[in-house]
Write a protein that holds these residues in place. Structure first.
Motif, short mmCIF file in Angstrom:
data_model
loop_
_atom_site.label_atom_id
_atom_site.label_comp_id
_atom_site.label_asym_id
_atom_site.label_seq_id
_atom_site.Cartn_x
_atom_site.Cartn_y
_atom_site.Cartn_z
N ASN A 971 36.10 124.69 7.24
CA ASN A 971 34.48 124.55 7.12
C ASN A 971 33.83 125.31 8.15
OD1 ASN A 971 34.83 122.27 5.42
ND2 ASN A 971 35.18 120.74 6.89
N ASP A 972 34.42 126.33 8.76
CA ASP A 972 33.47 127.01 9.61
C ASP A 972 32.91 126.54 10.91
OD1 ASP A 972 34.29 129.06 8.06
OD2 ASP A 972 32.44 129.10 6.83
N ARG A 973 33.42 125.30 11.20
CA ARG A 973 32.80 124.60 12.42
C ARG A 973 33.31 125.20 13.81
NH1 ARG A 973 32.58 118.40 10.54
NH2 ARG A 973 34.89 118.78 10.39
N CYS A 974 34.43 125.73 13.64
CA CYS A 974 35.23 126.07 14.91
C CYS A 974 35.74 127.43 14.82
CB CYS A 974 36.20 125.19 15.70
SG CYS A 974 35.57 123.52 15.85
N VAL A 975 36.29 128.15 15.95
CA VAL A 975 36.76 129.27 15.98
C VAL A 975 38.05 129.38 16.82
CG1 VAL A 975 36.46 131.97 16.68
CG2 VAL A 975 34.77 130.70 15.32
N ILE A 976 38.99 129.86 16.61
CA ILE A 976 40.48 129.75 17.51
C ILE A 976 40.42 131.20 17.83
CG2 ILE A 976 42.12 129.97 15.48
CD1 ILE A 976 42.38 127.95 18.76
N SER A 977 40.81 131.53 19.03
CA SER A 977 41.04 132.84 19.58
C SER A 977 42.37 132.83 20.38
CB SER A 977 39.81 133.50 20.46
OG SER A 977 39.67 132.63 21.53
N ALA A 978 43.00 134.00 20.45
CA ALA A 978 44.35 133.91 21.07
C ALA A 978 44.43 135.48 21.73
CB ALA A 978 45.50 133.81 20.43
N GLY A 979 44.91 135.56 22.91
CA GLY A 979 45.05 137.01 23.53
C GLY A 979 45.07 136.81 25.11
N GLY A 980 44.88 137.85 25.54
CA GLY A 980 44.72 138.11 26.99
C GLY A 980 46.44 138.23 27.55
N HIS A 981 46.06 138.73 28.97
CA HIS A 981 47.34 138.82 29.72
C HIS A 981 48.40 137.52 29.76
CE1 HIS A 981 46.03 142.64 30.51
NE2 HIS A 981 44.91 142.34 31.27
#
Length: 993
Positions: A971-981
């Motif tokens: 539904n394009d209402r949220c974004v999930i992001s992963a990464g970093g140290h």
């Protein structure tokens, strides 16, 4: 018309002001001039001595009606009088392996126009459409050229992206072009392919083009379909028939109206020539409201691209006739009506008597990535490119996990009952009762240390140093109530970061100490309300673990670390007196520090010992008591209000209680499960009480809650090693993650559904379109399949011996494509439920593959290599697709590739450094937004398509390391992001700007 060549000003100063002399005998041919003569040079009698005259021209360079060549004035003897200094070399370049390429003529002066052959290659990359830019130059015999001096005047050469020379009859006739290396030139065209825009440009004196103009037309029923056309304004064809032909170009029937963007209707050629001469974009549609007044129309299903359609005249059907209601009958079509609506794909045929229109090929985009130029070809139909920032922005909604694998003393409880901890550059306040989070996002790099004010209403946090002025290491004082930043100090004072901060106790926390993470480990004391530096001293310790104020003396500071325990007495003049308790040669690593009520110091070390230091009558410190409390290291000490000392072991995972009033007698102990990890930080659930209820942060990025009398339960779960794999559910707001910690986790909303331990480190993850299966690729080449409903292990298949960097199901869900580190594509047939797999085929490749997308029809794949090369694969023929031009109109079910024409605006963007490397990107399901993450930790939201370096965006910065994955949820209402140290996993909500 004759033209002149620009010359250095020094030539004009060396010329004597003498009368013109007759022209000398003919000299070697001069370079063709590039500019028209100025007003001063048009009359022979109006010659000015301060301007250089034009060099002699070849007879074949003088167009009809132009002035004769101007005589050359004599000059004094100098190196500028040598004609060879001014002579430009005229060289023709062909594309390697293409006998029908017309060739590109290039003129340059070695050492003046171009300094090296690398500069020439850069110029040729802009003129020749090579897959990876111009890199090598060969002679016609295949001999490679390394210097500009090797290129001879009038000769021809071959330019290539690769080291392999392909022999061919370059300059061959093909019916359209006729080329040669002599001076006769081209028979049907210039030495360069002439664009329509150039040939139909307005005259130099201004005015409007008399014969035609270039416009962009957009299908008002589907704005993703648009085209640039060259429209003949002198045609005798009725305007209504022209609109119908334009509708055929846009693959729509019944086109009867043309509107501007503002909603004004265009009714005649006269309006296009006069009233709307400055308008470039028009909308076409049936008899309906103009686009500016009509409601938004959602785009229909993707339409098959016309690239597969034959371009010959015999295969193009004529358009149906139009009823003429004014005459009451059927009107015969105009004889001048054209039958071919599309120009040949290679290039537009330039005829001076074109009748109606020609579809213009949009220029390819060339992007420089890591010093190499890539060329991306535009599809014939795509949505309009809008460079304005999107209407939505990213707002942090939830932070998953906890940073415990590499930091100490990082868990507190606020007066409101909220847990306070940090992940990446975000300070998290988690309310367990309300299941809500608040976030402080004032930092621009990872938080390295944090301390709670004695009032428990203020926080001091220090960050690491990054690149740029905004990312300097500093300390921020902020309120836990309002989340407002109260003071910032230490800008340009800290070298690598802030490794420790602490508030003073006696004076109500007016002082703050900070330890620089640089080589000298400088200890500084600040009066933070005013930002005054009260004093600083270099401790010269390589591994300084922590520092604190003595609770009974605000001028006495204690630092500890590897082989180091020292007391620092700050004098009024700002100098420090140092007293070493543990001498540097010692191997003891002091890991934690606490104080008794009478001021005695309690320390814990990496050998598992707890030591108590007291002060004698002379003020000297001595060891009052020492005992072994844990096996190996102790990572945390906490002194409760009634004299109970709690210690946590990092290796043995034990939590023990000691009675300080009874000579540190052991009261009780408990042990955490192995899956939780070792102890990292301990804090009482109710500060000020002695009930034994504790929160425990672990080395595996989990937070546990419990007491010494009952078992501990997990309340926060997080990945504790690099997190690379993220997959979203096809029809629900759920997502799954997989990382190097061998955990595959499923999340719904803010809660963890399950976390399954598998036997391999995972680097990629895909969700079956049916929603019932999860497939993960490991670093050892295994494919692991899980049941997405229960998290149960279904199957493990051996694919190859290299990491499976990317994998994706096709739209139907009956095929799984896997991209490997060895560069090959592996295809598996999949059962309807996604639980059964059978190896189908393998397509060999050479470069490591990082991202992968299926075409909408399931016939093609596009992949991105580790060097950001875009490659295509034909599933039916099981071979790499070598022609990027032939793939430009393929529709892709997903667009997770970081390079391509429709996402090229992320690269070389004018608003951030060109050195930024995109590590992840994804297109929204509605095809209107694009999310990207780079190796510097920036998360950016663009409009889609994003095909211009002027594209604006909304960005956030909460990571210090690379963002490995960013995906839109259902539904394009949220974004999930992963990464970093620290394997940070964050959920972002898209809110209105």
């Amino acid at each position: 018309m004759s033209r002149r060549v620009h010359r250095p000003r020094i030539q004009a100063r060396l010329r004597p002001q003498a009368a013109p002399e007759p022209a000398p005998p003919p000299e070697p041919p001069q370079p063709e001039p590039d500019h028209p003569p100025s007003e001063e040079e048009r009359e022979p009698g109006d010659w000015r001595a301060s301007r250089p005259s034009s060099p002699p021209q070849r007879p074949d360079d003088i167009s009809e009606g132009s002035e004769p060549p101007r005589p050359i004035r004599t000059e004094p003897a100098s190196r500028y009088a040598n004609l060879n200094y001014w002579k430009a070399r005229r060289v023709t370049f062909y594309r390697n392996g293409d006998p029908f390429h017309p060739g590109v003529e290039f003129r340059f002066k070695p050492g003046r126009d171009l300094a090296s052959i690398d500069a020439l290659l850069d110029r040729l990359s802009e003129r020749l459409e090579l897959p990876r830019g111009a890199r090598f130059i060969f002679g016609m015999d295949g001999d490679r050229k390394y210097r500009l001096e090797e290129l001879e005047d009038g000769a021809s050469y071959v330019v290539s992206s690769y080291k392999t020379f392909k022999a061919a009859s370059y300059g061959k006739k093909n019916g359209m072009w006729y080329g040669g290396t002599g001076t006769s030139g081209w028979s049907r065209s210039g030495t360069r392919k002439q664009s329509v825009a150039e040939s139909d440009a307005p005259p130099p004196g201004g005015g409007k083009p008399a014969s035609g103009r270039v416009i962009r037309i957009i299908n008002n029923m589907d704005h993703s379909i648009q085209c640039r056309v060259l429209l003949n304004l002198r045609t005798t064809q009725p305007f209504e028939e022209v609109l119908e032909d334009l509708g055929q170009v846009l693959k729509m029937s019944g086109a009867k109206r043309m509107y501007t963007i503002t909603g004004q209707e265009v009714r005649s050629f006269s309006q296009l020539r006069n009233e709307f001469a400055d308008v470039e974009t028009f909308y076409l549609g049936p008899a309906m409201l103009p686009p500016a007044l009509s409601p938004g129309v959602s785009a229909p299903l993707p339409i098959e691209s016309p690239i597969r359609r034959s371009r010959s005249r015999a295969n193009v059907a004529t358009a149906p006739m139009i009823d003429d209601t004014r005459n009451g009958g059927r009107r015969a079509r105009s004889k001048s009506r054209p039958r071919v609506l599309y120009a040949p794909e290679g290039e537009i045929v330039r005829n001076s008597d074109y009748t109606l229109l020609e579809v213009l090929k949009e220029e390819p985009i060339r992007v420089t990535i890591r010093g190499l130029r890539r060329t991306f070809y535009p599809p014939i139909h795509h949505a309009p490119v809008d460079n304005s920032p999107p209407d939505k922005k990213l707002q942090l909604d939830w932070v998953y996990g906890y940073r415990g694998f590499d930091s100490r003393r990082n868990l507190w409880v606020l007066p409101t009952g909220e847990l306070l901890y940090y992940v990446a550059a975000v300070a998290v306040m988690y309310d367990r009762d309300e299941e809500s989070q608040r976030h402080y996002t004032g930092h621009t790099e990872d938080i390295q240390c944090m301390e709670l004010h004695p009032s428990r209403e203020l926080v001091a946090s220090g960050q690491r140093a990054g690149r740029g002025r905004r990312a300097q290491a500093h300390v921020r004082i902020w309120s836990t109530d309002t989340l407002q930043t109260l003071h910032v100090f230490g800008m340009a004072e800290f070298e690598a970061g802030v490794s420790a901060v602490a508030f003073s106790q006696l004076n109500g926390g007016s002082y703050v100490l900070a330890v620089d993470a640089g080589r000298e480990s400088i200890l500084s004391v600040w009066q933070w309300q005013w930002g005054h530096l009260l004093g600083k001293v270099a401790t010269l310790q390589e591994e300084l673990t922590g520092a604190a104020f003595h609770p009974l003396d605000d001028n006495l500071l204690i630092t500890h670390g590897k082989g180091h325990l020292a007391f620092w007495n700050r004098r009024k003049d700002g100098f420090f007196e140092r007293t070493d308790i543990v001498k540097p040669p010692s191997r003891t690593h002091v890991t934690a520090l606490q104080f008794e009520q009478d001021g005695d110091v309690v320390t814990a070390d990496s050998d598992g010992f707890i030591t108590i230091y007291s002060v004698d009558s002379d003020g000297a410190y001595f060891v009052r008591m020492e005992f072994e409390a844990h096996i190996k290291g102790i990572s945390s000490l906490i002194m409760l209000s009634e004299g109970t000392l709690i210690s946590g072991g990092e290796k043995d995972r034990k939590i023990a209680a000691w009675d300080s009033l009874q000579n540190y007698k052991r009261i009780t102990e408990t042990k955490l499960p192995e899956t939780a990890g070792g102890i990292r930080s301990i804090y009482p659930q109710r500060p000020g009480r002695n009930d034994g209820n504790l929160y425990v942060g672990t080395t595996r990025n989990n937070i546990m809650e419990g007491s010494l009398q009952r078992r501990f339960n997990q309340i926060v779960f997080g990945h504790h090693k690099p997190l690379l794999g993220v997959a979203v559910h096809p029809d629900d707001e759920m997502f799954a993650t997989a990382g190097h910690d061998k955990n595959i986790a499923l999340w719904k909303g803010h809660k963890l559904v399950f976390a399954t331990q598998v036997g391999y480190e995972c680097v990629s993850l895909a969700w079956h379109p049916g929603g019932g299966a999860l497939a993960a690729g490991s670093t050892e080449g295994h494919l692991v399949v899980l049941n997405a409903d229960a998290g149960a292990h279904v199957a493990t298949l051996r694919v190859c011996g290299s990491p499976l960097n990317c994998l994706q199901y096709n739209t139907a869900g009956d095929f799984l494509a896997i991209g490997s580190q060895n560069g090959s594509i592996y295809l598996f047939r999949v059962s309807r439920d996604g639980f059964s797999y059978k190896k189908s085929n393998k397509i060999r490749g050479a470069q490591p593959l990082m991202q992968l997308d299926w075409s909408l029809d399931g016939n093609f794949l596009q992949t991105v290599t580790a060097d950001y090369d875009l490659a295509f694969w034909d599933i039916k023929s099981l071979s790499p697709e070598k022609s990027p031009i032939g793939m430009k109109d393929v529709k892709w079910s997903t667009f997770n590739s970081t390079v391509g024409f429709l996402v090229s605006g992320m690269w070389n963007n004018r608003f951030y450094p060109m050195t930024s490397l995109i590590s992840s990107s994804s297109r929204s399901a509605a095809h209107d937004l694009l999310i990207s993450g780079d190796y510097d930790g920036y998360l950016r939201l663009f409009r889609y398509p994003c095909a211009s370096p002027k594209a604006e965006y909304n960005e956030v910065k909460v990571y210090s390391g690379a963002i490995h994955n960013a995906r839109f949820l259902f539904n394009d209402r949220c974004v999930i992001s992963a990464g970093g140290h620290d394997a940070a996993l964050m959920l972002w909500e898209l809110v209105e700007e």
